[in-house]
Write a protein that holds these residues in place. Structure first.
Motif: not given
Length: 464
Positions: A453-457
């Motif tokens: 999720v952090g990488a996508m955000e």
């Protein structure tokens, strides 16, 4: 640009829009948000003259694009030169056999002389270098979206109108769209963005207009946005939720070992190890064209492995990005009967939870809304009682309400099946996935959900 629409619709006397007054100044980005069916796309069609000149619709009011009236036939003829348009569905916009032909066609029709140089530059700018002469049928949904953006801005129009430009796009490609919009704003263009996922453009928009039931329900400067109010009005504006996974795998349904998946002479994806268990949702994430759909088709046994081993226990069912490809009958009632007869399961176990289902039983499944068609596709899958359910981008283009319906349907499917979802939707990864696999440099590996999720955000936020 100013569109002052008192009333507008598709059939005379039946107004879809009422009292919409929207202006876009030079160097300004205005975002129109709102739930599905609120009138956003109708406004888009009315303000470009398509509603009156091509769809036999009607408009009471006035529209001006730099002094040109697109509601009149003569003014409508000027729109292709003045405006760059990106439609909600790239399948309905791409008309030529290759990306090069698509962009060059626009430039040639408008009389440009430096067609080849400009075409290659535009395709490179949207990440399609090396695919200039690839068949568009071989492009992913996100790649087709990027192609429509390249074709829309190749002639450097003064006005840019984008209808759901992030639909089908991965977070990495959304970053590129944000960069394009920021550049257009910097260069003094007039930019109108229609979007479900308002959060992607809150920092770029000068004003936000929320439309509900064909009228303006809320308007605010982009710098002073009430996120809670936007969410209440059905606009996706907040941060994604991250839910913990549902536990340890007890029954492996699908697994692979040293898999190389792909097409002969085409792109491949390497999968050293992968598993999906009964009762869980496994998300597969990564950039457009990285091989997520290829993996799903290989697990569904629609493609043979190039190398390695695939093991699937029992029946699998694949629901493609376009759920219409699953349908086989002229009415919803017949569709459900066919699925029940062939699969042996009960699709109404899912459909009966939705109020719209009973009133639309005699309708064609192709005539349903985008979100409703996705629900029906999932219900058909449920009827076949698969041990492995494979879903390709099941939440693309959905507003908050429709997303919640599809989310609930996916969780219903996971009660009796292992569910593997290829997705770009960070919402789905955060609050539905139990485990996550990510494609990086052509290799798929399992990653921590919070990290994914952090990488996508981070990906969509990093532009410029």
């Amino acid at each position: 640009m100013r569109a002052k629409i008192e009333k507008a619709g598709y059939r005379l006397g039946k107004a879809v829009l009422k009292n919409l007054d929207v202006s876009v100044e030079q160097g300004e980005v205005v975002m129109i948000a709102g739930p599905s069916g609120s009138g956003k796309t109708t406004f888009f069609l009315a303000s470009t003259g398509v509603l009156t000149n091509l769809l036999q619709g009607w408009v009471e009011g006035s529209v001006s694009l730099g002094g040109v009236d697109p509601l009149s036939p003569n003014g409508f003829d000027e729109i292709p030169r003045l405006v760059g348009v990106v439609l909600q569905d790239p399948e309905k916009q791409v008309a030529m056999p290759t990306p090069y032909d698509e962009v060059a066609f626009t430039l040639e029709n408008l009389g440009f002389e430096d067609v080849e140089e400009r075409t290659r530059k535009m395709l490179g700018g949207v990440g399609l270098s090396g695919k200039e002469f690839e068949s568009v049928e071989n492009l992913s949904g996100g790649e087709k979206r990027r192609l429509t953006i390249a074709a829309a801005i190749a002639h450097d129009p003064g006005y840019l109108l984008l209808d759901e430009p992030t639909a089908s796009l991965d977070p990495w490609a959304i970053s590129s769209v944000r960069g394009f919009i920021a550049e257009m704003k910097k260069r003094g263009k007039h930019v109108l963005v229609i979007e479900h996922k308002a959060r992607y453009f809150l920092d770029l928009a000068d004003r936000i207009v929320v439309v509900r039931d064909g009228s303006i329900a809320y308007e605010s400067p982009g710098t002073r946005v009430d996120i809670a109010l936007l969410e209440k009005l059905g606009v996706d504006a907040g941060e994604p939720n991250i839910r913990e996974g549902r536990g340890v795998c007890r029954e492996t349904v699908a697994s692979v070992h040293k898999l190389v998946a792909g097409y002969k002479g085409g792109y491949t994806i390497e999968v050293p190890e992968f598993k999906a268990c009964k009762g869980e949702v496994v998300a597969v994430v990564g950039p457009n064209g990285s091989g997520k759909t290829t993996l799903l088709k290989t697990l569904a046994r629609l493609l043979k492995p190039v190398e390695g081993r695939v093991s699937v226990r029992g029946r699998s069912f694949y629901v493609p990005q376009v759920p219409d490809y699953v349908f086989v009958a002229p009415t919803l009632e017949r569709e459900i009967a066919e699925a029940r007869a062939k699969g042996g399961g009960d699709p109404e176990r899912l459909l009966s939870k939705f109020a719209w289902y009973r009133g639309l039983r005699t309708a064609s499944p192709y005539s349903l809304s985008h979100g409703q068609r996705r629900i029906v596709g999932l219900a058909v899958a449920l009827a076949y009682r698969p041990q492995l359910t494979l879903l390709d981008e099941p939440t693309t283009g959905l507003d908050r309400e429709a997303y919640e319906s599809v989310r609930a349907a996916i969780l219903e499917l996971s009660l009796d099946s292992a569910v593997v979802v290829a997705t770009h939707d960070v919402r789905l990864v955060g609050d539905v996935a139990d485990r996550v696999y990510m494609v990086q440099d052509g290799v798929l590996s399992e990653v921590d959900k919070q990290r994914a999720v952090g990488a996508m955000e981070e990906a969509w936020k990093s532009w410029g």
